[in-house]
Design a protein around this motif. Sequence first.
Motif, short mmCIF file in Angstrom:
data_model
loop_
_atom_site.label_atom_id
_atom_site.label_comp_id
_atom_site.label_asym_id
_atom_site.label_seq_id
_atom_site.Cartn_x
_atom_site.Cartn_y
_atom_site.Cartn_z
N SER A 180 64.46 0.44 73.60
CA SER A 180 66.02 0.12 74.95
C SER A 180 66.18 -1.50 75.20
O SER A 180 65.22 -2.32 74.83
CB SER A 180 65.91 0.52 76.11
OG SER A 180 64.67 -0.04 76.84
N GLY A 181 67.74 -1.94 75.18
CA GLY A 181 68.22 -3.23 74.65
C GLY A 181 68.69 -3.62 74.23
O GLY A 181 69.00 -2.75 73.10
N PRO A 182 69.89 -4.62 74.18
CA PRO A 182 70.81 -4.49 73.61
C PRO A 182 70.08 -4.99 71.58
O PRO A 182 71.32 -4.98 70.91
CB PRO A 182 71.40 -5.88 74.19
CG PRO A 182 70.35 -6.89 75.11
CD PRO A 182 69.42 -5.88 75.64
N GLN A 183 69.16 -5.85 71.29
CA GLN A 183 68.82 -5.70 70.49
C GLN A 183 68.61 -4.28 69.74
O GLN A 183 68.20 -4.47 68.24
CB GLN A 183 66.83 -6.78 70.11
CG GLN A 183 66.23 -5.57 70.53
CD GLN A 183 66.25 -5.45 72.66
OE1 GLN A 183 66.72 -6.12 73.00
NE2 GLN A 183 64.32 -5.83 72.60
N TYR A 184 68.14 -3.54 70.24
CA TYR A 184 68.69 -2.03 69.23
C TYR A 184 70.07 -1.03 69.55
O TYR A 184 69.98 0.01 69.84
CB TYR A 184 67.64 -1.03 69.71
CG TYR A 184 65.99 -1.59 69.81
CD1 TYR A 184 66.08 -1.45 68.48
CD2 TYR A 184 65.43 -1.79 70.64
CE1 TYR A 184 64.07 -2.18 68.36
CE2 TYR A 184 64.17 -2.73 70.90
CZ TYR A 184 63.01 -2.63 69.62
OH TYR A 184 62.51 -3.52 70.04
N ARG A 185 71.34 -2.42 70.11
CA ARG A 185 72.46 -1.60 69.17
C ARG A 185 72.85 -1.16 68.75
O ARG A 185 72.65 -1.62 67.61
CB ARG A 185 73.39 -2.38 70.47
CG ARG A 185 74.05 -3.89 69.42
CD ARG A 185 74.55 -5.15 70.04
NE ARG A 185 75.20 -5.44 69.32
CZ ARG A 185 74.56 -6.87 69.62
NH1 ARG A 185 73.49 -6.78 70.16
NH2 ARG A 185 74.99 -8.22 68.97
N SER A 186 73.66 -0.24 68.77
CA SER A 186 74.60 0.34 67.21
C SER A 186 75.92 -1.03 67.19
O SER A 186 76.64 -0.85 68.04
CB SER A 186 75.63 1.41 67.45
OG SER A 186 76.29 2.12 66.70
N ALA A 187 76.15 -1.33 65.99
CA ALA A 187 76.88 -2.13 65.79
C ALA A 187 77.09 -2.54 64.11
O ALA A 187 75.97 -2.27 63.76
CB ALA A 187 76.46 -3.99 66.73
N ILE A 188 78.38 -3.11 63.78
CA ILE A 188 78.94 -2.64 63.01
C ILE A 188 79.45 -4.48 62.36
O ILE A 188 79.93 -4.97 63.12
CB ILE A 188 79.90 -2.01 62.09
CG1 ILE A 188 79.80 -0.41 62.37
CG2 ILE A 188 80.74 -2.41 60.75
CD1 ILE A 188 80.08 0.15 62.04
N PHE A 189 78.37 -5.19 61.94
CA PHE A 189 79.15 -6.34 60.84
C PHE A 189 80.00 -6.65 60.56
O PHE A 189 79.18 -7.09 59.12
CB PHE A 189 77.90 -7.06 60.79
CG PHE A 189 77.03 -7.48 62.54
CD1 PHE A 189 77.33 -8.22 63.43
CD2 PHE A 189 75.66 -5.93 62.54
CE1 PHE A 189 76.43 -8.17 64.39
CE2 PHE A 189 75.40 -6.16 63.67
CZ PHE A 189 74.95 -6.91 65.11
N PRO A 190 80.97 -6.34 60.26
CA PRO A 190 81.93 -6.93 59.01
C PRO A 190 82.11 -7.70 57.91
O PRO A 190 82.17 -9.11 58.76
CB PRO A 190 83.28 -6.11 58.99
CG PRO A 190 83.22 -6.21 60.96
CD PRO A 190 82.00 -6.23 61.34
N ARG A 191 82.39 -8.00 57.06
CA ARG A 191 81.80 -8.85 56.02
C ARG A 191 83.56 -9.72 56.15
O ARG A 191 83.69 -10.23 55.36
CB ARG A 191 81.28 -8.41 54.37
CG ARG A 191 79.75 -8.16 54.65
CD ARG A 191 79.36 -8.50 55.36
NE ARG A 191 79.15 -9.13 56.65
CZ ARG A 191 78.28 -10.13 57.76
NH1 ARG A 191 77.31 -10.70 57.09
NH2 ARG A 191 78.43 -10.11 59.42
#
Length: 246
Positions: free
Chosen positions: A149-160
């Motif tokens: 748990s925590g924001p470091q384990y969030r689901s995220a896409i970092f588009p190039r």
Amino acid sequence: MSDNEKRRGRTWSAFTRRLLVAATMVGGGLIFVLNGPPSAAQETKPVPMALHDIAPTDGRQTAVFAGGCFWGVQAVFQHVAGVASVTSGYAGGSAATATYEKTETGATGHAEAVEITFDPKQVSYGKLLEIYFSVAHDPTQLGGQGPDSGPQYRSAIFPRDEKQAKVATDYIAQLDASGVFSRPIATTIEDGKTFYPAEAYHQDYVYNNPGQPYVVIYEKPKIGALHRLFPGLYRQKPVLVSDSAS
């Protein structure tokens, strides 16, 4: 190795022992023990193909995804044909805080992420997104993944670039409209963020630690799901960071 990483190993060793005892008591629980408890990592399902994609071009491209512990996400994409390399690391924060110890505080803005280098003529960005949303993690979980748990384990896409941002945004809308998931997708699109490679001991972690309880319960089932849902893209031998470094 950080206290958090050591805690994972201790916690799940004890949990595995409890599972063995429970299976013995109820009988017929061998498969349950081998596969681990029902979890986000195992609740995989096919998702529709992306209606919009990026046309293949010459040369390699990169994609950066975050979806919980980077050990398992890295391992999934290391088994995808057309992928040239997968590096575990951090995205969302600054260079000064791109370390495991600082990221694990949850206060740096970073997420545990992977950078995937791929040949778009063999596997498209849209297909990588399909794998990401179907087997690499549970995109509907807020505030973490599975036991983490925590924001470091969030689901995220970092588009190039803008093309990746557009395809990812459209695909999330497509999946939400399809009703394939019972809850809305929680994945964020975070533009303009730099990727920083993680420490060497995090690279190829699943391959190097196949018997670690956390890996057995939460990470290895994702590779099995990749094989089951994407047999045409699955390759038995993973592409390892250590191979490119040698």
